[in-house]
Each structure stands twice: as structure tokens, then as C-alpha cells.
Design an enzyme around this catalytic site. Structure first.
Site, PDB file in Angstrom:
ATOM      1  N   LYS A   1      11.853 -26.660   9.009  1.00  0.00           N
ATOM      2  CA  LYS A   1      12.023 -27.968   8.402  1.00  0.00           C
ATOM      3  C   LYS A   1      12.438 -27.773   6.944  1.00  0.00           C
ATOM      4  O   LYS A   1      11.632 -27.362   6.105  1.00  0.00           O
ATOM      5  CB  LYS A   1      10.723 -28.768   8.475  1.00  0.00           C
ATOM      6  CG  LYS A   1      10.779 -30.106   7.743  1.00  0.00           C
ATOM      7  CD  LYS A   1       9.426 -30.795   7.758  1.00  0.00           C
ATOM      8  CE  LYS A   1       9.433 -32.028   6.876  1.00  0.00           C
ATOM      9  NZ  LYS A   1       8.114 -32.683   6.814  1.00  0.00           N
TER      10      LYS A   1
ATOM     11  N   GLY B   1     -12.487 -30.078  17.741  1.00  0.00           N
ATOM     12  CA  GLY B   1     -11.514 -28.992  17.671  1.00  0.00           C
ATOM     13  C   GLY B   1     -10.184 -29.492  17.156  1.00  0.00           C
ATOM     14  O   GLY B   1     -10.088 -30.017  16.051  1.00  0.00           O
TER      15      GLY B   1
ATOM     16  N   THR C   1       2.169 -35.724   6.082  1.00  0.00           N
ATOM     17  CA  THR C   1       1.050 -35.344   5.217  1.00  0.00           C
ATOM     18  C   THR C   1      -0.243 -35.023   5.964  1.00  0.00           C
ATOM     19  O   THR C   1      -1.217 -34.600   5.337  1.00  0.00           O
ATOM     20  CB  THR C   1       0.761 -36.477   4.210  1.00  0.00           C
ATOM     21  OG1 THR C   1       0.682 -37.725   4.915  1.00  0.00           O
ATOM     22  CG2 THR C   1       1.857 -36.552   3.165  1.00  0.00           C
TER      23      THR C   1
ATOM     24  N   SER D   1       6.014 -27.615   3.010  1.00  0.00           N
ATOM     25  CA  SER D   1       6.307 -26.191   2.788  1.00  0.00           C
ATOM     26  C   SER D   1       5.079 -25.428   2.299  1.00  0.00           C
ATOM     27  O   SER D   1       4.994 -24.212   2.463  1.00  0.00           O
ATOM     28  CB  SER D   1       7.458 -26.037   1.787  1.00  0.00           C
ATOM     29  OG  SER D   1       7.093 -26.538   0.518  1.00  0.00           O
TER      30      SER D   1
ATOM     31  N   LEU E   1      -8.399 -36.475  10.472  1.00  0.00           N
ATOM     32  CA  LEU E   1      -8.357 -37.915  10.692  1.00  0.00           C
ATOM     33  C   LEU E   1      -9.687 -38.591  10.414  1.00  0.00           C
ATOM     34  O   LEU E   1      -9.719 -39.777  10.089  1.00  0.00           O
ATOM     35  CB  LEU E   1      -7.936 -38.216  12.137  1.00  0.00           C
ATOM     36  CG  LEU E   1      -6.570 -37.694  12.596  1.00  0.00           C
ATOM     37  CD1 LEU E   1      -6.322 -38.088  14.048  1.00  0.00           C
ATOM     38  CD2 LEU E   1      -5.460 -38.216  11.711  1.00  0.00           C
TER      39      LEU E   1
END
Length: 512
Positions: free
Chosen positions: A75, A10, A356, A50, A345
Site C-alpha cells: 500500500k 483474540g 487507522t 506505514s 475495537l
């Protein structure tokens, strides 16, 4: 026809994938997500690009609805502190450079800029908003930059035309929970269980995952969102992993969640502060800061890194729990093998210096939809997917290495090592070129990786890696229009700072 997808894991990667697939394919694809309650979250992916706006708009989600539920903030860019070793700072904003007579304002600044006014404050508008801690939106919700507001609809990264001026900070766990509600409401089957075995057929393809309480979960396509464990792509399929440790030094991080002492002092930017053996992030959420120290354990121990982090951001707060993270920096040679696609990951990770992590997830999901297979799993399509994913990760790797090579620091063993460490050959050529001229879209890393030439120039100039001389052509051009543009930016910045609410003021109204 391919009909069923099983997502293993998840978190942000799993639920972003499940939500996007449902938004794209609706009931034409069955999606099951299985996750274990026992798996801890990494929690470093709280800052974004963005371009993440495309993701939420594709799902039809309104910022005013989801952002407050995820402790979100704005941000406008990244503030780099102490990368010269002198305590100074500069910004890498979400803002393209303006052009005058065919040359960027950064070129003109090198030729005739007022050196008492830093480059980033001279050529960018959003740096002034960052310095003043302003929201990018008025209290009525309108965006300060006209013509960029409104929903993008079902658009993707490939359709990015204008540079949107901000990204988000948010609590990654809350985002996962929010998207879980979105996805399950649209038919995603959510299984909370432990995967005990991954079953392969006679070809070595994955046929099912065996769970402790729900038995076998079968599917046509399997998505590996199991984080650094890479349960499917690595442990089951044995896909080779390419480490980046030869060029990127950091392999560990320690993180703290720190309440803000002054609630109204909320910055609309991520901060990356250079430390003696790495760098420290500060990510302002609505009621707390996320802080962390990314470092190389070759130069500092985990215990010492934690002490340095606590001293910097939470003195006297020994009650705050520290999260120590071992980072596997690099990417799998292929993120799509047989009928398994790794996202998040489990696919690739580089240190979060340019935020990133979630961009990699978004890019991978979009490319999966664009290369979505039928029951034949065309090898050409799979190869094309792997090229695009690999190119994007390798480009970000090169951009991050630039941060260390171009930084004007060599005052500790860590920073001395950064100067002599290996670097990608393409970057070597680009840094050499940047000594004579600013980079452009033809001379930066050539494949899509999320960063445009203005980002490369913002970093090289901000870090102090500048051309030896301004562009020779500018000596033969009338500088009047360039001077007028510098003055226009200064005037627009002052006007916007006066008109916009603070970041906290706007978000407090949104959270009411």
C-alpha cells in the site's frame, strides 16, 4: 511485582497484544489469551499505516516470510475517487513533501505549478508508482527509496524519523493466526473457551474471568480485546463511551470478499470511492479484493447498500456472502480503568477511511509497554496513558471529519448533510486557516495521532479546499530551484516506473 496478564479476546487486537508483550518482556511476564470459537471477526482492518513496519520489526519478523502467509500486498497510499462528484481521483501517499527555500513543493505548486498536471502527481513521487501499479521493491528485494531499507529492530512509533514509503494490505484473520503461532511458541498460554463471568474483588477490580471448561483464569492485569462488545471495560466496569456520531455520520458497513477477474491487475494502494450515502473501500490482497461500503443508515438501508456494493464490485456474483457490520463510532472516556486496559475495537473505533484500526492497536500496545504498571498501578501513569490514547483517537476523528467538510460534493442528501453537520472546534479553526495558507506542524491537530502536516495538506488540496492565493513570499523568491525540483520528481518517477516490477509480479515471486 506484576507478573500475569490475561487477554480476553483474540483476533488481530488480541494476538498483536500477546505477541508484542512476549517480544518486550519474554518470560518475565506470564501471558494468557482466552478466546471463543463462536465469536465472529469484523474483518475490516485489512489496510494499515506505514508505521506498522515498526511492529513487525520489533517482533523480529521478516516481511518476506510473514507477508505471503497472510495474502499480503503493498500500500503506497490511498486513492480517493469521486470525492468531487466528477469521477476524478487523487492520492494521499506515504511521502513527505519536499522543501525548496523553506517552502514545501505544495506551496510552490500553488504559485507556479503546471495546472495541467495534478498537484499530487507534481509534488509526490509515489503517485506515479501507484498509477503504474508498481511494486515498491525491485525483484531482488531492494527498496526503490535508498537509505530506508533494512530492519528497524526494536523501535517504536516514537522513533519514527524517516517516512517509510509503503504500508501493507493483508488478510486480518491470517495475520491473527500467524501471530498466534508466534506468541504460543514463545510461551503465551492459549485457551479456547467461552468467558461466562467476569469476577471483581471488593474494590471493583477484576480478579479473574470464569470460563465454561477451563474454570477461573486469574491475573494481575486484564486486557479487553473483545471488540465492540467491550465485555470488560464497558459491561463489567461501566466505563463511559463517547460517541462521535455528532460529527461522523457513518454507522454501518457491508463487506464482500471478491476474487479479482484479472489476477495481474493488482493495485498497490487502497481505494476510497465516494458513494451516494457514504464511501466504498477496495483493498487488494494477493488473490482477491476486500470490498466494502461504509454508510449512514439514515440515508440508505442495509439492503440497498448491499445492492449498490454488489453492482459496483461483483455484478452477477450473488454467491458471494455479504458481511453486514454495525459500527460503534467513538471511544471510551478512558481505555485503562483499574486493572483493565481496552485495546482495539473495545477501546475505540472510527470508520476505516484512513486505515487507522490497526494503528490504534499498535499505538495502544506500545503505550501500554511504556506505561506498564507494577502491583501499585500508579494513577498518574494510568492517567498519562489515557491522555495519549484519547488524544490520538480524537486527532484521527478530526482528520476524518476534514474529509467530509472539505469535499466538493453536495449532490445527494447525505453529502448535503455532511456540509452542515457539526465539527470539532479545532478543525473549524484549521479549515479557516487553510483558506489563506497551507497547514504545518504547528497548525495541524497538536497531539500525536499518526498524521503529519503533509497528510493534512494532501487531503485539503486534493479535496479542493485550497488557499485563496499562493504564499505572498514566493513572489519575491527565485523559482528556479523549485522548477528544477518539479522536473527532478518527474524524471525520477519515469525512471522508477521503468525499473520496478508490477506489484503482482513482485508478490508472485515472493509467494513462490
Amino acid at each position: 511485582m506484576l507478573r500475569s496478564v490475561v487477554i480476553v479476546g483474540g483476533g488481530t487486537a488480541g494476538w498483536m497484544t500477546a505477541s508484542y508483550l512476549k517480544a518486550a518482556f519474554a518470560d518475565r511476564i506470564d501471558v494468557t489469551l482466552v478466546e471463543s470459537e463462536a465469536v465472529s471477526r469484523i474483518g475490516v482492518g485489512e489496510a494499515t499505516f506505514s508505521t506498522v513496519r515498526h511492529f513487525f520489526d520489533y517482533l523480529g519478523l521478516d516481511e518476506a516470510d510473514w507477508l505471503p502467509k497472510c495474502a499480503g500486498g503493498y500500500k503506497l497510499g490511498i486513492r480517493f475517487e469521486n470525492w468531487h462528484g466528477d469521477g476524478g481521483h487523487f492520492y494521499h501517499p506515504f511521502e513527505r513533501l519536499r522543501m525548496v527555500d523553506g517552502f514545501s513543493l505544495a506551496d510552490w505548486w500553488l504559485e507556479l505549478g503546471d495546472r495541467s498536471r495534478p498537484m499530487d502527481r507534481s509534488v509526490f513521487l509515489t503517485t506515479a508508482l501507484s498509477e503504474a501499479k508498481r511494486s515498491p521493491r525491485m525483484l531482488d528485494g531492494s527498496l526503490f527509496a535508498s537509505g530506508l531499507d533494512g530492519s528497524l529492530g526494536r523501535s517504536t512509533l516514537d522513533e519514527q524519523r524517516a517516512q517509510f514509503p509503503y504500508a501493507y494490505h493483508f488478510d486480518a484473520d491470517r495475520v491473527a493466526k500467524y501471530l498466534a503461532g508466534y506468541a504460543t511458541a514463545r510461551g503465551v498460554k492459549h485457551v479456547i473457551d467461552n468467558v461466562q463471568q467476569v469476577v471483581q474483588d471488593e474494590r471493583g477490580w477484576i480478579s479473574q474471568v470464569q470460563t465454561a471448561e477451563h474454570g477461573a483464569l486469574s491475573g494481575d492485569l486484564f486486557i479487553d480485546c473483545t471488540g465492540f462488545r467491550a465485555m470488560l471495560i464497558s459491561k463489567t466496569l461501566g466505563t463511559a463511551f463517547q460517541s462521535f456520531e455528532d460529527v461522523l455520520p457513518n454507522n454501518r458497513a457491508v463487506a464482500l470478499r471478491v476474487p479479482r477477474e484479472t489476477e495481474t491487475d493488482m493495485a498497490p494502494y487502497t481505494t476510497a470511492t465516494a458513494m451516494k450515502a457514504g464511501w466504498m473501500w477496495t483493498i487488494p490482497l494477493f488473490r482477491r479484493n476486500g470490498n466494502g461500503y461504509v454508510y449512514s443508515d439514515q440515508f440508505i438501508s442495509p439492503e440497498e447498500a448491499e445492492r449498490e456494493l454488489r453492482a459496483a464490485v461483483a455484478p452477477g456474483r450473488d454467491d458471494l456472502e455479504a458481511n453486514h457490520i454495525r459500527m460503534r463510532i467513538g471511544r471510551h472516556q478512558d481505555s485503562w480503568v483499574k486493572n483493565c486496559v481496552a485495546i482495539g475495537l473495545s477501546s475505540a473505533f472510527v470508520e476505516p477511511l484512513e486505515s487507522t484500526g490497526i494503528f490504534f492497536i499498535q499505538h495502544a500496545i506500545e503505550q501500554l509497554v511504556k506505561h506498564f504498571p507494577d502491583e501499585h498501578f500508579d494513577e498518574g501513569q494510568i492517567a498519562a496513558y489515557n491522555r495519549r490514547i484519547g488524544n490520538a483517537v480524537d486527532g484521527v476523528k478530526e482528520f476524518l471529519v476534514l474529509h467530509y467538510k472539505a469535499a466538493r460534493r453536495d449532490d445527494t442528501p447525505y453529502w448535503k448533510e455532511a456540509k452542515v453537520r457539526d465539527m470539532p472546534e479545532g478543525l473549524r479553526e484549521r479549515l479557516a486557516l487553510a483558506e489563506s495558507r497551507l497547514l504545518d506542524e504547528e497548525t495541524i491537530y497538536p497531539h500525536y495521532h499518526g498524521f503529519e502536516s503533509y497528510s493534512w495538506n494532501a487531503m485539503t488540496l486534493g479535496l479542493g479546499h485550497r488557499p485563496r492565493t499562493p504564499h505572498p513570499a514566493l513572489k519575491h523568491l527565485d523559482p528556479a530551484r523549485a522548477r528544477a525540483e518539479f522536473a527532478r520528481i518527474e524524471a525520477q518517477a519515469a525512471e522508477m516506473v521503468a525499473a520496478l516490477p508490477s506489484c503482482h509480479e513482485y508478490l508472485a515471486a515472493l509467494n513462490d
